[in-house]
Each structure stands twice: as C-alpha cells, then as structure tokens.
Motif scaffolding. Structure first.
Motif, PDB file in Angstrom:
ATOM      1  N   GLN A  14      -6.292  -1.111  -1.642  1.00  0.00           N
ATOM      2  CA  GLN A  14      -5.936  -0.947  -0.233  1.00  0.00           C
ATOM      3  C   GLN A  14      -4.960  -2.028   0.234  1.00  0.00           C
ATOM      4  O   GLN A  14      -5.113  -2.631   1.290  1.00  0.00           O
ATOM      5  N   SER A  15      -3.936  -2.268  -0.572  1.00  0.00           N
ATOM      6  CA  SER A  15      -2.971  -3.328  -0.323  1.00  0.00           C
ATOM      7  C   SER A  15      -1.944  -2.906   0.732  1.00  0.00           C
ATOM      8  O   SER A  15      -1.252  -1.905   0.581  1.00  0.00           O
ATOM      9  N   ARG A  16      -1.855  -3.719   1.789  1.00  0.00           N
ATOM     10  CA  ARG A  16      -0.836  -3.465   2.819  1.00  0.00           C
ATOM     11  C   ARG A  16       0.556  -3.714   2.269  1.00  0.00           C
ATOM     12  O   ARG A  16       1.497  -2.999   2.594  1.00  0.00           O
ATOM     13  N   VAL A  17       0.693  -4.738   1.430  1.00  0.00           N
ATOM     14  CA  VAL A  17       2.001  -5.060   0.851  1.00  0.00           C
ATOM     15  C   VAL A  17       2.484  -3.905  -0.019  1.00  0.00           C
ATOM     16  O   VAL A  17       3.650  -3.499   0.063  1.00  0.00           O
ATOM     17  N   ALA A  18       1.603  -3.356  -0.836  1.00  0.00           N
ATOM     18  CA  ALA A  18       1.977  -2.222  -1.679  1.00  0.00           C
ATOM     19  C   ALA A  18       2.350  -1.016  -0.832  1.00  0.00           C
ATOM     20  O   ALA A  18       3.312  -0.298  -1.137  1.00  0.00           O
ATOM     21  N   ALA A  19       1.612  -0.774   0.256  1.00  0.00           N
ATOM     22  CA  ALA A  19       1.919   0.359   1.129  1.00  0.00           C
ATOM     23  C   ALA A  19       3.291   0.187   1.778  1.00  0.00           C
ATOM     24  O   ALA A  19       4.078   1.146   1.870  1.00  0.00           O
ATOM     25  N   ILE A  20       3.603  -1.027   2.205  1.00  0.00           N
ATOM     26  CA  ILE A  20       4.917  -1.283   2.805  1.00  0.00           C
ATOM     27  C   ILE A  20       6.015  -1.133   1.756  1.00  0.00           C
ATOM     28  O   ILE A  20       7.082  -0.566   2.039  1.00  0.00           O
ATOM     29  N   CYS A  21       5.775  -1.618   0.540  1.00  0.00           N
ATOM     30  CA  CYS A  21       6.769  -1.450  -0.536  1.00  0.00           C
ATOM     31  C   CYS A  21       7.004   0.027  -0.831  1.00  0.00           C
ATOM     32  O   CYS A  21       8.140   0.458  -1.040  1.00  0.00           O
ATOM     33  N   MET A  22       5.927   0.811  -0.828  1.00  0.00           N
ATOM     34  CA  MET A  22       6.075   2.250  -1.061  1.00  0.00           C
ATOM     35  C   MET A  22       6.855   2.900   0.083  1.00  0.00           C
ATOM     36  O   MET A  22       7.661   3.810  -0.146  1.00  0.00           O
ATOM     37  N   LEU A  23       6.638   2.432   1.306  1.00  0.00           N
ATOM     38  CA  LEU A  23       7.388   2.964   2.442  1.00  0.00           C
ATOM     39  C   LEU A  23       8.866   2.636   2.314  1.00  0.00           C
ATOM     40  O   LEU A  23       9.728   3.507   2.529  1.00  0.00           O
ATOM     41  N   ILE A  24       9.182   1.413   1.944  1.00  0.00           N
ATOM     42  CA  ILE A  24      10.585   1.029   1.753  1.00  0.00           C
ATOM     43  C   ILE A  24      11.213   1.853   0.636  1.00  0.00           C
ATOM     44  O   ILE A  24      12.324   2.371   0.783  1.00  0.00           O
ATOM     45  N   ARG A  84       1.570   7.270   6.060  1.00  0.00           N
ATOM     46  CA  ARG A  84       0.112   7.366   6.210  1.00  0.00           C
ATOM     47  C   ARG A  84      -0.602   6.255   5.433  1.00  0.00           C
ATOM     48  O   ARG A  84      -1.642   5.761   5.863  1.00  0.00           O
ATOM     49  N   ALA A  85      -0.062   5.856   4.285  1.00  0.00           N
ATOM     50  CA  ALA A  85      -0.662   4.761   3.514  1.00  0.00           C
ATOM     51  C   ALA A  85      -0.572   3.452   4.290  1.00  0.00           C
ATOM     52  O   ALA A  85      -1.542   2.675   4.324  1.00  0.00           O
ATOM     53  N   VAL A  86       0.559   3.210   4.929  1.00  0.00           N
ATOM     54  CA  VAL A  86       0.703   1.998   5.747  1.00  0.00           C
ATOM     55  C   VAL A  86      -0.293   2.032   6.902  1.00  0.00           C
ATOM     56  O   VAL A  86      -0.984   1.045   7.181  1.00  0.00           O
ATOM     57  N   GLU A  87      -0.390   3.171   7.573  1.00  0.00           N
ATOM     58  CA  GLU A  87      -1.332   3.306   8.685  1.00  0.00           C
ATOM     59  C   GLU A  87      -2.766   3.041   8.218  1.00  0.00           C
ATOM     60  O   GLU A  87      -3.510   2.298   8.866  1.00  0.00           O
ATOM     61  N   THR A 112      -3.912   1.399   5.471  1.00  0.00           N
ATOM     62  CA  THR A 112      -4.179   0.029   5.017  1.00  0.00           C
ATOM     63  C   THR A 112      -4.209  -0.955   6.176  1.00  0.00           C
ATOM     64  O   THR A 112      -4.995  -1.895   6.164  1.00  0.00           O
ATOM     65  N   PHE A 113      -3.387  -0.735   7.197  1.00  0.00           N
ATOM     66  CA  PHE A 113      -3.433  -1.631   8.346  1.00  0.00           C
ATOM     67  C   PHE A 113      -4.701  -1.409   9.162  1.00  0.00           C
ATOM     68  O   PHE A 113      -5.267  -2.356   9.696  1.00  0.00           O
ATOM     69  N   LYS A 114      -5.175  -0.175   9.257  1.00  0.00           N
ATOM     70  CA  LYS A 114      -6.439   0.070   9.955  1.00  0.00           C
ATOM     71  C   LYS A 114      -7.602  -0.531   9.179  1.00  0.00           C
ATOM     72  O   LYS A 114      -8.551  -1.039   9.778  1.00  0.00           O
ATOM     73  N   LEU A 115      -7.542  -0.491   7.855  1.00  0.00           N
ATOM     74  CA  LEU A 115      -8.583  -1.132   7.052  1.00  0.00           C
ATOM     75  C   LEU A 115      -8.600  -2.633   7.296  1.00  0.00           C
ATOM     76  O   LEU A 115      -9.663  -3.240   7.415  1.00  0.00           O
ATOM     77  N   ASP A 116      -7.429  -3.230   7.380  1.00  0.00           N
ATOM     78  CA  ASP A 116      -7.350  -4.664   7.624  1.00  0.00           C
ATOM     79  C   ASP A 116      -7.900  -4.996   9.007  1.00  0.00           C
ATOM     80  O   ASP A 116      -8.643  -5.958   9.168  1.00  0.00           O
ATOM     81  N   ARG A 117      -7.560  -4.196   9.999  1.00  0.00           N
ATOM     82  CA  ARG A 117      -8.048  -4.411  11.359  1.00  0.00           C
ATOM     83  C   ARG A 117      -9.566  -4.277  11.409  1.00  0.00           C
ATOM     84  O   ARG A 117     -10.245  -5.072  12.042  1.00  0.00           O
ATOM     85  N   GLU A 118     -10.098  -3.253  10.710  1.00  0.00           N
ATOM     86  CA  GLU A 118     -11.551  -3.045  10.688  1.00  0.00           C
ATOM     87  C   GLU A 118     -12.254  -4.228  10.019  1.00  0.00           C
ATOM     88  O   GLU A 118     -13.320  -4.630  10.451  1.00  0.00           O
ATOM     89  N   SER A 119     -11.671  -4.778   8.962  1.00  0.00           N
ATOM     90  CA  SER A 119     -12.314  -5.887   8.264  1.00  0.00           C
ATOM     91  C   SER A 119     -12.317  -7.156   9.137  1.00  0.00           C
ATOM     92  O   SER A 119     -13.235  -7.954   9.068  1.00  0.00           O
ATOM     93  N   LYS A 120     -11.301  -7.316   9.995  1.00  0.00           N
ATOM     94  CA  LYS A 120     -11.272  -8.472  10.901  1.00  0.00           C
ATOM     95  C   LYS A 120     -12.298  -8.314  12.015  1.00  0.00           C
ATOM     96  O   LYS A 120     -12.868  -9.289  12.474  1.00  0.00           O
ATOM     97  N   ILE A 121     -12.530  -7.080  12.443  1.00  0.00           N
ATOM     98  CA  ILE A 121     -13.526  -6.829  13.489  1.00  0.00           C
ATOM     99  C   ILE A 121     -14.926  -7.113  12.959  1.00  0.00           C
ATOM    100  O   ILE A 121     -15.759  -7.689  13.643  1.00  0.00           O
ATOM    101  N   VAL A 122     -15.177  -6.719  11.700  1.00  0.00           N
ATOM    102  CA  VAL A 122     -16.491  -6.913  11.083  1.00  0.00           C
ATOM    103  C   VAL A 122     -16.774  -8.388  10.854  1.00  0.00           C
ATOM    104  O   VAL A 122     -17.890  -8.856  11.005  1.00  0.00           O
TER     105      VAL A 122
END
Length: 166
Positions: free
Chosen positions: A104-114, A150-153, A155-165
């Motif tokens: 669930q890497s945000r960096v990988a998702a952004i690289c895939m988007l680019i 959708r992958a970027v969306e 992974t960023f929601k996963l990161d946000r959820e982990s910060k809330i927890v």
C-alpha cells in the motif's frame, strides 16, 4: 396477503386484515413495487466502488495493484513478440503493482500515476500523428491512468486512516 401487524393471512383482494382490521394497502403497494426493507442496496464493486473505510481502501489498492500486474503481463507479451526494449515498462508495472497491492505504498502509487500520465500523453500524441514511440491504444492508456488515480486515492486514504487510529 399477510398482515404486517398481526401476521394473519388474508385473501388477496382484502383491503383490511380480517383479524385486527389494519390496512393492507401498504403491504400491497410494497409487494407490487418489489421494495422490501430487508433488501440491501446495490453497491458498486471493483475500480468504480467508493472508498468509505479502511477495508475499501485496502481492497482498492489490491485491485489496482493486480490490474497493474495484468498490464505488466500484456506489456511483457507484446515486448517478447515485437519489441524487447518494452520489457522495461513491463518490469516497472510489475514492481509498481507489487508495492501498491501488497505494501500500500503511496510513493509507488504516485510513480504509477506519473508513468500512466506519460504513457497517456505519448499515446495521444502518437494518435495525432507524431511518432514518439510507445503505443497507440488510447483505451488501455485511459484504463491505466484511471487505475493509477484510484490507487493514489486508496493509498492516501489508508495513510489518513492509520494516522487517525494512532
């Protein structure tokens, strides 16, 4: 017709329950419409589903990563048949798909988007008559770009959820 109040089974043409005199019109209209409170609402699945909670985000990241694997297989097959230099793209798609799906890497998702946006621009320019190398399948490029968004969306929601927890 069954009465909702007392459960008595009445004749189909009855307007009121023979047992408790409750109205049967509401039951009749619901049965004609086919609506029932016990039925669940239709939920979209796959790349078109909404991301509401952590489980949805994890599933979306996994689905997008697996989609990248499928694109890597297609790219690899084309590379083996026509242009071996395209194997680099297949490897990038496979590695990116792995990190999006299983880490669930945000960096990988952004690289895939680019990567997908570069591919979309090159494909569009190729379709316009410029020969810049790359493919001509605009539909595949659009699917790749949508999956990357959708992958970027996810992974960023996963990161946000982990910060809330935390």
């Amino acid at each position: 017709m069954t009465c909702k109040v007392c459960g008595h089974i009445n004749e189909y043409t009855a307007l009121r329950c023979n047992n408790c005199s409750s109205s049967l019109l509401e039951s009749a209209s619901e049965s004609l419409k086919g609506t029932s409170k016990s039925k669940t609402a239709y939920k979209k699945t796959g790349l078109f589903s909404s991301i509401v909670n952590r489980e949805d985000a994890e599933k979306m990241a996994k689905d997008c990563g697996q989609g990248f694997f499928v694109l890597a297989i297609i790219q690899g097959a084309v590379a083996l048949l026509f242009a071996p230099f395209m194997l680099i793209d297949a490897v990038l798609l496979a590695v990116g798909g792995y990190f999006v799906a299983y880490k669930q890497s945000r960096v990988a998702a952004i690289c895939m988007l680019i990567l997908s946006l570069v591919g979309l621009v090159l494909t569009t320019l190729n379709k316009m008559g410029h020969d810049l190398g790359g493919g001509n399948n605009i539909i595949l490029s659009l699917i790749f770009t949508y999956a990357a968004i959708r992958a970027v969306e996810a992974t960023f929601k996963l990161d946000r959820e982990s910060k809330i927890v935390s």
